[in-house]
Write a protein that holds these residues in place. Structure first.
Motif, PDB file in Angstrom:
ATOM      1  N   TRP A 139      40.787 -24.168 -34.923  1.00  0.00           N
ATOM      2  CA  TRP A 139      40.188 -23.396 -33.838  1.00  0.00           C
ATOM      3  C   TRP A 139      40.503 -24.049 -32.495  1.00  0.00           C
ATOM      4  O   TRP A 139      41.055 -25.149 -32.434  1.00  0.00           O
ATOM      5  CB  TRP A 139      38.682 -23.254 -34.046  1.00  0.00           C
ATOM      6  N   ASP A 140      40.129 -23.386 -31.407  1.00  0.00           N
ATOM      7  CA  ASP A 140      40.376 -23.932 -30.073  1.00  0.00           C
ATOM      8  C   ASP A 140      39.311 -24.927 -29.641  1.00  0.00           C
ATOM      9  O   ASP A 140      39.593 -25.853 -28.872  1.00  0.00           O
ATOM     10  CB  ASP A 140      40.432 -22.792 -29.037  1.00  0.00           C
ATOM     11  N   LEU A 141      38.093 -24.729 -30.105  1.00  0.00           N
ATOM     12  CA  LEU A 141      36.984 -25.551 -29.631  1.00  0.00           C
ATOM     13  C   LEU A 141      35.877 -25.569 -30.676  1.00  0.00           C
ATOM     14  O   LEU A 141      35.565 -24.536 -31.268  1.00  0.00           O
ATOM     15  CB  LEU A 141      36.438 -24.976 -28.321  1.00  0.00           C
ATOM     16  N   ALA A 142      35.310 -26.756 -30.904  1.00  0.00           N
ATOM     17  CA  ALA A 142      34.154 -26.891 -31.779  1.00  0.00           C
ATOM     18  C   ALA A 142      32.931 -27.172 -30.923  1.00  0.00           C
ATOM     19  O   ALA A 142      32.911 -28.125 -30.138  1.00  0.00           O
ATOM     20  CB  ALA A 142      34.365 -28.023 -32.773  1.00  0.00           C
ATOM     21  N   LEU A 143      31.915 -26.343 -31.053  1.00  0.00           N
ATOM     22  CA  LEU A 143      30.686 -26.472 -30.271  1.00  0.00           C
ATOM     23  C   LEU A 143      29.521 -26.785 -31.204  1.00  0.00           C
ATOM     24  O   LEU A 143      29.302 -26.082 -32.196  1.00  0.00           O
ATOM     25  CB  LEU A 143      30.399 -25.175 -29.522  1.00  0.00           C
ATOM     26  N   SER A 144      28.775 -27.822 -30.864  1.00  0.00           N
ATOM     27  CA  SER A 144      27.644 -28.237 -31.681  1.00  0.00           C
ATOM     28  C   SER A 144      26.331 -27.948 -30.975  1.00  0.00           C
ATOM     29  O   SER A 144      26.183 -28.200 -29.768  1.00  0.00           O
ATOM     30  CB  SER A 144      27.734 -29.737 -31.975  1.00  0.00           C
ATOM     31  N   ALA A 145      25.372 -27.451 -31.747  1.00  0.00           N
ATOM     32  CA  ALA A 145      24.026 -27.238 -31.223  1.00  0.00           C
ATOM     33  C   ALA A 145      23.404 -28.540 -30.731  1.00  0.00           C
ATOM     34  O   ALA A 145      22.466 -28.526 -29.919  1.00  0.00           O
ATOM     35  CB  ALA A 145      23.145 -26.624 -32.309  1.00  0.00           C
ATOM     36  N   ASP A 146      23.958 -29.652 -31.174  1.00  0.00           N
ATOM     37  CA  ASP A 146      23.473 -30.958 -30.734  1.00  0.00           C
ATOM     38  C   ASP A 146      23.531 -31.102 -29.209  1.00  0.00           C
ATOM     39  O   ASP A 146      22.750 -31.843 -28.623  1.00  0.00           O
ATOM     40  CB  ASP A 146      24.320 -32.040 -31.412  1.00  0.00           C
ATOM     41  N   ALA A 147      24.458 -30.369 -28.569  1.00  0.00           N
ATOM     42  CA  ALA A 147      24.611 -30.464 -27.114  1.00  0.00           C
ATOM     43  C   ALA A 147      23.361 -29.998 -26.370  1.00  0.00           C
ATOM     44  O   ALA A 147      23.102 -30.442 -25.240  1.00  0.00           O
ATOM     45  CB  ALA A 147      25.823 -29.650 -26.658  1.00  0.00           C
TER      46      ALA A 147
END
Length: 227
Positions: A139-147
């Motif tokens: 994928w292009d970007l991994a986003l975590s709810a941790d942010a």
């Protein structure tokens, strides 16, 4: 159906990878083939669900999924009589080695040629990067709810993806095998697509998602034909 979509956001656990099968394999590896894998898996899953719910209700300070997974692994180890710290540590990191569904890598690869593709998960960024490498997810970007120190379906988690995509939720498509996840995305105006998986949360008769698909190949064909 999906005209004007610029970004496709995937839920990861359950939608792109088979979380229960991967966790069960890790439990069997740790406890041995004679262990009660179903019962031990239930202990793991119950702990994660209960603790995330407690965090959402404000009954516990935020703890990331690596912390919760370590707690779950310790509970499984105590029940199964496992005292090997190396085995417990490997069990705690099971989320990094979950098996992808057969169409996941190909479906993501097809879509990334035409759209921006994000992974959006409750898992930590480190876990997502290691899982992507293991499962072949480019994928292009991994986003975590941790942010945002919250767990889906909190709206601020989905807002991470919308902001990264440019700020217009109507041009961002959330894809998940969990109806509850898609309802969360809808709450901030994202478009939604349900993908059927054996371990997902199916839509109810009152859910109004933009599309429903049997797998990622069907989803990819629909998205590409709409551009």
């Amino acid at each position: 159906m999906f005209r004007d979509i610029t970004t496709v956001v995937f839920d990861v656990l359950g939608t792109l990878v088979d979380e229960p099968r991967g966790l069960r394999a890790a439990v069997v590896e740790a406890a041995g083939p004679r262990g009660d894998s179903a019962g031990l898996l239930g202990i793991w899953q119950s702990h994660i669900e209960q603790e995330q719910a407690r965090i959402a209700r404000g009954e516990r300070d935020y703890a990331d999924t690596e912390t919760l997974d370590r707690e779950a692994a310790l509970r499984v180890a105590e029940t199964a009589g496992i005292d090997d710290q190396a085995l417990i540590g490997r069990l705690a990191s099971a989320a990094e080695r979950l098996p992808p569904w057969d169409d996941s890598a190909d479906g993501v690869a097809r879509l990334v040629q035409r759209f921006r593709v994000f992974g959006l998960s409750n898992a930590t960024t480190k876990t997502l990067h290691r899982l992507a490498e293991h499962a072949g997810l480019e994928w292009d970007l991994a986003l975590s709810a941790d942010a945002v120190r919250a767990y889906k379906p909190a709206p601020e988690v989905y807002a991470l993806a919308v902001e990264a995509a440019g700020g217009d939720p109507s041009r961002v498509l959330m894809v998940a095998a969990h109806a509850w996840d898609l309802r969360g995305a809808q709450s901030i105006g994202m478009r939604t697509a349900y993908v059927r998986r054996p371990v997902g949360d199916p839509p109810t008769s009152t859910d109004t998602f933009d599309g429903r698909f049997d797998g990622l190949r069907q989803l990819a064909a629909a998205l590409i034909s709409s551009t």
